[in-house]
Design a protein around this motif. Structure first.
Motif, PDB file in Angstrom:
ATOM      1  N   VAL A   1      -2.073 -41.333  -9.740  1.00 45.81           N
ATOM      2  CA  VAL A   1      -2.691 -42.215 -10.728  1.00 45.81           C
ATOM      3  C   VAL A   1      -3.990 -41.613 -11.251  1.00 45.81           C
ATOM      4  CG1 VAL A   1      -3.730 -44.486 -11.092  1.00 45.81           C
ATOM      5  CG2 VAL A   1      -1.633 -44.273  -9.740  1.00 45.81           C
ATOM      6  N   SER A   2      -4.796 -41.019 -10.347  1.00 42.92           N
ATOM      7  CA  SER A   2      -6.081 -40.464 -10.757  1.00 42.92           C
ATOM      8  C   SER A   2      -5.925 -39.196 -11.592  1.00 42.92           C
ATOM      9  CB  SER A   2      -6.933 -40.172  -9.519  1.00 42.92           C
ATOM     10  OG  SER A   2      -6.316 -39.190  -8.709  1.00 42.92           O
ATOM     11  N   TRP A   3      -4.847 -38.430 -11.356  1.00 40.55           N
ATOM     12  CA  TRP A   3      -4.647 -37.198 -12.100  1.00 40.55           C
ATOM     13  C   TRP A   3      -3.875 -37.396 -13.396  1.00 40.55           C
ATOM     14  CZ3 TRP A   3      -6.926 -32.671 -11.870  1.00 40.55           C
ATOM     15  CH2 TRP A   3      -7.603 -32.306 -10.698  1.00 40.55           C
ATOM     16  N   LEU A   4      -3.144 -38.504 -13.505  1.00 38.60           N
ATOM     17  CA  LEU A   4      -2.309 -38.724 -14.683  1.00 38.60           C
ATOM     18  C   LEU A   4      -3.104 -38.723 -15.990  1.00 38.60           C
ATOM     19  CD1 LEU A   4       0.502 -39.200 -15.782  1.00 38.60           C
ATOM     20  CD2 LEU A   4       0.192 -41.662 -15.377  1.00 38.60           C
ATOM     21  N   PRO A   5      -4.253 -39.426 -16.090  1.00 33.69           N
ATOM     22  CA  PRO A   5      -5.019 -39.386 -17.349  1.00 33.69           C
ATOM     23  C   PRO A   5      -5.468 -37.979 -17.724  1.00 33.69           C
ATOM     24  CG  PRO A   5      -5.773 -41.198 -15.967  1.00 33.69           C
ATOM     25  CD  PRO A   5      -4.862 -40.362 -15.120  1.00 33.69           C
TER      26      PRO A   5
ATOM     27  N   ALA B   1      -1.013 -40.012 -25.716  1.00 34.89           N
ATOM     28  CA  ALA B   1      -1.523 -39.478 -24.447  1.00 34.89           C
ATOM     29  C   ALA B   1      -3.041 -39.433 -24.443  1.00 34.89           C
ATOM     30  CB  ALA B   1      -0.944 -38.083 -24.205  1.00 34.89           C
ATOM     31  N   TRP B   2      -3.646 -39.003 -25.552  1.00 32.61           N
ATOM     32  CA  TRP B   2      -5.106 -38.865 -25.627  1.00 32.61           C
ATOM     33  C   TRP B   2      -5.795 -40.214 -25.471  1.00 32.61           C
ATOM     34  CZ3 TRP B   2      -8.554 -35.145 -25.193  1.00 32.61           C
ATOM     35  CH2 TRP B   2      -9.862 -35.370 -25.626  1.00 32.61           C
ATOM     36  N   TYR B   3      -5.328 -41.224 -26.210  1.00 38.59           N
ATOM     37  CA  TYR B   3      -5.989 -42.520 -26.146  1.00 38.59           C
ATOM     38  C   TYR B   3      -5.677 -43.260 -24.837  1.00 38.59           C
ATOM     39  CZ  TYR B   3      -7.553 -41.933 -30.911  1.00 38.59           C
ATOM     40  OH  TYR B   3      -8.185 -41.462 -32.027  1.00 38.59           O
ATOM     41  N   ASP B   4      -4.541 -42.976 -24.229  1.00 38.54           N
ATOM     42  CA  ASP B   4      -4.263 -43.502 -22.885  1.00 38.54           C
ATOM     43  C   ASP B   4      -5.260 -42.917 -21.888  1.00 38.54           C
ATOM     44  OD1 ASP B   4      -2.228 -45.150 -23.596  1.00 38.54           O
ATOM     45  OD2 ASP B   4      -0.606 -43.864 -22.888  1.00 38.54           O
ATOM     46  N   ALA B   5      -5.533 -41.609 -22.033  1.00 41.62           N
ATOM     47  CA  ALA B   5      -6.482 -40.956 -21.135  1.00 41.62           C
ATOM     48  C   ALA B   5      -7.884 -41.538 -21.299  1.00 41.62           C
ATOM     49  CB  ALA B   5      -6.504 -39.452 -21.394  1.00 41.62           C
ATOM     50  N   LEU B   6      -8.255 -41.870 -22.527  1.00 41.97           N
ATOM     51  CA  LEU B   6      -9.586 -42.418 -22.785  1.00 41.97           C
ATOM     52  C   LEU B   6      -9.802 -43.790 -22.151  1.00 41.97           C
ATOM     53  CD1 LEU B   6     -10.282 -41.405 -26.500  1.00 41.97           C
ATOM     54  CD2 LEU B   6     -11.400 -40.543 -24.456  1.00 41.97           C
ATOM     55  N   LYS B   7      -8.709 -44.474 -21.824  1.00 41.50           N
ATOM     56  CA  LYS B   7      -8.839 -45.764 -21.150  1.00 41.50           C
ATOM     57  C   LYS B   7      -9.307 -45.593 -19.703  1.00 41.50           C
ATOM     58  CE  LYS B   7      -5.191 -48.052 -23.832  1.00 41.50           C
ATOM     59  NZ  LYS B   7      -3.849 -48.683 -23.763  1.00 41.50           N
ATOM     60  N   ALA B   8      -8.981 -44.433 -19.113  1.00 31.06           N
ATOM     61  CA  ALA B   8      -9.301 -44.209 -17.704  1.00 31.06           C
ATOM     62  C   ALA B   8     -10.470 -43.245 -17.508  1.00 31.06           C
ATOM     63  CB  ALA B   8      -8.066 -43.670 -16.972  1.00 31.06           C
TER      64      ALA B   8
ATOM     65  N   ILE C   1     -16.335 -40.923 -37.103  1.00 35.82           N
ATOM     66  CA  ILE C   1     -17.430 -41.899 -37.083  1.00 35.82           C
ATOM     67  C   ILE C   1     -16.958 -43.253 -37.597  1.00 35.82           C
ATOM     68  CG2 ILE C   1     -19.655 -42.474 -38.137  1.00 35.82           C
ATOM     69  CD1 ILE C   1     -20.320 -39.465 -37.988  1.00 35.82           C
ATOM     70  N   LEU C   2     -16.184 -43.240 -38.698  1.00 36.87           N
ATOM     71  CA  LEU C   2     -15.678 -44.500 -39.258  1.00 36.87           C
ATOM     72  C   LEU C   2     -14.661 -45.173 -38.334  1.00 36.87           C
ATOM     73  CD1 LEU C   2     -15.178 -43.530 -43.025  1.00 36.87           C
ATOM     74  CD2 LEU C   2     -17.002 -44.919 -42.030  1.00 36.87           C
ATOM     75  N   SER C   3     -13.993 -44.376 -37.493  1.00 38.75           N
ATOM     76  CA  SER C   3     -12.969 -44.920 -36.590  1.00 38.75           C
ATOM     77  C   SER C   3     -13.552 -45.592 -35.358  1.00 38.75           C
ATOM     78  CB  SER C   3     -12.020 -43.805 -36.134  1.00 38.75           C
ATOM     79  OG  SER C   3     -11.385 -43.204 -37.219  1.00 38.75           O
ATOM     80  N   ARG C   4     -14.806 -45.327 -35.035  1.00 37.89           N
ATOM     81  CA  ARG C   4     -15.378 -45.785 -33.766  1.00 37.89           C
ATOM     82  C   ARG C   4     -15.258 -47.293 -33.575  1.00 37.89           C
ATOM     83  NH1 ARG C   4     -21.038 -42.323 -33.431  1.00 37.89           N
ATOM     84  NH2 ARG C   4     -20.136 -40.353 -32.711  1.00 37.89           N
ATOM     85  N   LYS C   5     -15.710 -48.058 -34.569  1.00 41.66           N
ATOM     86  CA  LYS C   5     -15.690 -49.519 -34.429  1.00 41.66           C
ATOM     87  C   LYS C   5     -14.267 -50.040 -34.279  1.00 41.66           C
ATOM     88  CE  LYS C   5     -20.059 -50.682 -36.685  1.00 41.66           C
ATOM     89  NZ  LYS C   5     -20.714 -51.462 -37.771  1.00 41.66           N
ATOM     90  N   GLY C   6     -13.362 -49.464 -35.039  1.00 40.77           N
ATOM     91  CA  GLY C   6     -11.977 -49.910 -34.954  1.00 40.77           C
ATOM     92  C   GLY C   6     -11.374 -49.656 -33.587  1.00 40.77           C
ATOM     93  N   LEU C   7     -11.652 -48.489 -33.007  1.00 38.85           N
ATOM     94  CA  LEU C   7     -11.101 -48.157 -31.689  1.00 38.85           C
ATOM     95  C   LEU C   7     -11.706 -49.016 -30.587  1.00 38.85           C
ATOM     96  CD1 LEU C   7     -10.938 -44.278 -32.025  1.00 38.85           C
ATOM     97  CD2 LEU C   7      -9.009 -45.854 -31.882  1.00 38.85           C
ATOM     98  N   GLN C   8     -12.895 -49.572 -30.840  1.00 45.89           N
ATOM     99  CA  GLN C   8     -13.501 -50.494 -29.877  1.00 45.89           C
ATOM    100  C   GLN C   8     -12.891 -51.889 -29.972  1.00 45.89           C
ATOM    101  OE1 GLN C   8     -17.640 -50.216 -30.910  1.00 45.89           O
ATOM    102  NE2 GLN C   8     -17.920 -48.216 -29.936  1.00 45.89           N
TER     103      GLN C   8
ATOM    104  N   SER D   1     -14.048 -41.404 -19.281  1.00 46.73           N
ATOM    105  CA  SER D   1     -15.038 -41.546 -20.351  1.00 46.73           C
ATOM    106  C   SER D   1     -14.843 -40.462 -21.405  1.00 46.73           C
ATOM    107  CB  SER D   1     -16.457 -41.457 -19.787  1.00 46.73           C
ATOM    108  OG  SER D   1     -16.733 -40.143 -19.339  1.00 46.73           O
ATOM    109  N   ALA D   2     -15.209 -40.783 -22.646  1.00 43.38           N
ATOM    110  CA  ALA D   2     -15.057 -39.834 -23.749  1.00 43.38           C
ATOM    111  C   ALA D   2     -15.850 -38.558 -23.489  1.00 43.38           C
ATOM    112  CB  ALA D   2     -15.510 -40.482 -25.052  1.00 43.38           C
ATOM    113  N   ALA D   3     -17.017 -38.688 -22.851  1.00 44.18           N
ATOM    114  CA  ALA D   3     -17.855 -37.512 -22.578  1.00 44.18           C
ATOM    115  C   ALA D   3     -17.155 -36.553 -21.618  1.00 44.18           C
ATOM    116  CB  ALA D   3     -19.190 -37.951 -22.003  1.00 44.18           C
ATOM    117  N   ARG D   4     -16.489 -37.102 -20.599  1.00 44.93           N
ATOM    118  CA  ARG D   4     -15.826 -36.244 -19.610  1.00 44.93           C
ATOM    119  C   ARG D   4     -14.553 -35.617 -20.174  1.00 44.93           C
ATOM    120  NH1 ARG D   4     -14.544 -39.444 -14.472  1.00 44.93           N
ATOM    121  NH2 ARG D   4     -14.090 -37.365 -13.619  1.00 44.93           N
ATOM    122  N   VAL D   5     -13.723 -36.434 -20.807  1.00 42.43           N
ATOM    123  CA  VAL D   5     -12.455 -35.917 -21.301  1.00 42.43           C
ATOM    124  C   VAL D   5     -12.675 -35.008 -22.511  1.00 42.43           C
ATOM    125  CG1 VAL D   5     -11.872 -37.737 -22.990  1.00 42.43           C
ATOM    126  CG2 VAL D   5     -10.054 -36.603 -21.703  1.00 42.43           C
TER     127      VAL D   5
END
Length: 309
Positions: A4-8, A252-259, A173-180, A261-265
């Protein structure tokens, strides 16, 4: 638990490797059909893949008119315009050169934040921006900086690729609010859908020039006939672009971002141009020039300084 920890991380790595290969796949497809035809078919497939993902996750709903207007804006910037710039640029630009230039997107995001959002830039970040700019000049000029200042800017497509980098920064930048606010797959489905629909216009306009004065049916037929020129290598390239790059990699990318942080990934994005350089050498036979590798290393160092807290 370990799985589970490695999947993201595995999902994020998969996305980055696929995106690194998109420049090469696009280059292969462009040998046989036009940029407009590549973009239209690629995202037609991507819309289907993302639509299936949204349906399977039971996230499907129609957007409000306000949401739809927002998605149309993002679709035009991030799909129609961005992919036109990159696909047209790749007709003459090398895939490896494109990957190094695209790696500067975080630099443009920092500059846009400073210009329009009044975000402060440290001296370290300013130095990183200068380094990234130097790296781009080295890559594009293949080490001949003096030749560039005598009136040349690499290949004609290099300029379009360079324009695509700040364009994607604006989209991000324009996508940020929508993705939140919205599920990522649901939002990207409508962004891709609207961008794909708008990309139908240049696709049909190109076919219309081939059958000047022809009826609507003849224009549609000419547009579809372009795909009869594709060999199995061309179809494979389109499949990679549509199924993997425009569909599965986004999921896959946005699934990973759920687990993670954006800075790490986000660190994994440094792999993308390296993948592109290796695959471009193996598939397209693009030479590994020392000047390009040095310029690429300087770009990545500059980007790292810009992103460093």
């Amino acid at each position: 638990m370990a799985l589970v920890s490695w999947l993201p991380w595995a999902e994020a790595t998969f996305a980055v490797v696929v995106w690194g290969g998109t420049f090469i796949a696009t280059k292969v497809a462009l040998r046989e059909i036009s940029p407009a035809s590549v973009v239209w078919l690629r995202f037609a497939i991507g819309v289907v893949v993302l639509g299936l993902a949204v349906a399977l996750r039971r996230q499907f709903r129609l957007p409000t008119w306000k949401e739809l207007a927002y998605f149309i804006l993002l679709g035009f910037i991030g799909i129609t315009l961005h992919q036109w710039l990159q696909s047209t640029g790749l007709v003459t630009s090398q895939a490896s050169t494109t990957a190094w230039i695209v790696a500067t997107i975080p630099v443009f995001m920092a500059l846009l934040g400073w210009l329009f959002l009044k975000e402060r830039l440290s001296r370290l970040q300013i130095g990183g921006i200068a380094l990234a700019a130097l790296g781009v000049l080295l890559v594009v000029s293949q080490g001949n900086l003096r030749g560039m200042f005598n009136g040349g800017f690499g290949q004609p497509g290099d300029f379009l690729i360079l324009v695509s980098a700040p364009n994607w920064a604006v989209f991000s930048i324009l996508s940020r609010k929508g993705l939140q606010r919205y599920p990522a797959a649901w939002m990207m489905f409508y962004v891709m859908l609207t961008g794909w629909l708008v990309s139908t216009l240049p696709w049909l306009a190109e076919a219309g020039r081939q059958v000047q004065g022809g009826a609507v049916e003849e224009v549609w037929q000419a547009a579809w006939d372009a795909y009869s020129l594709l060999s199995w290598q061309g179809w494979l390239a389109i499949a990679i672009l549509g199924v993997f790059a425009s569909g599965l990699a986004y999921i896959a990318w946005y699934d990973a971002l759920k687990a993670i942080s954006a800075a790490r990934v986000g660190v994994l994005l440094y792999i993308e141009p390296l993948v592109a350089v290796v695959v471009a050498g193996l598939v397209l036979g693009e030479p590994l020039r020392l000047a390009a590798l040095a310029g690429g290393a300087i770009i990545l160092l500059g980007v790292w300084l810009v992103q460093r807290k």
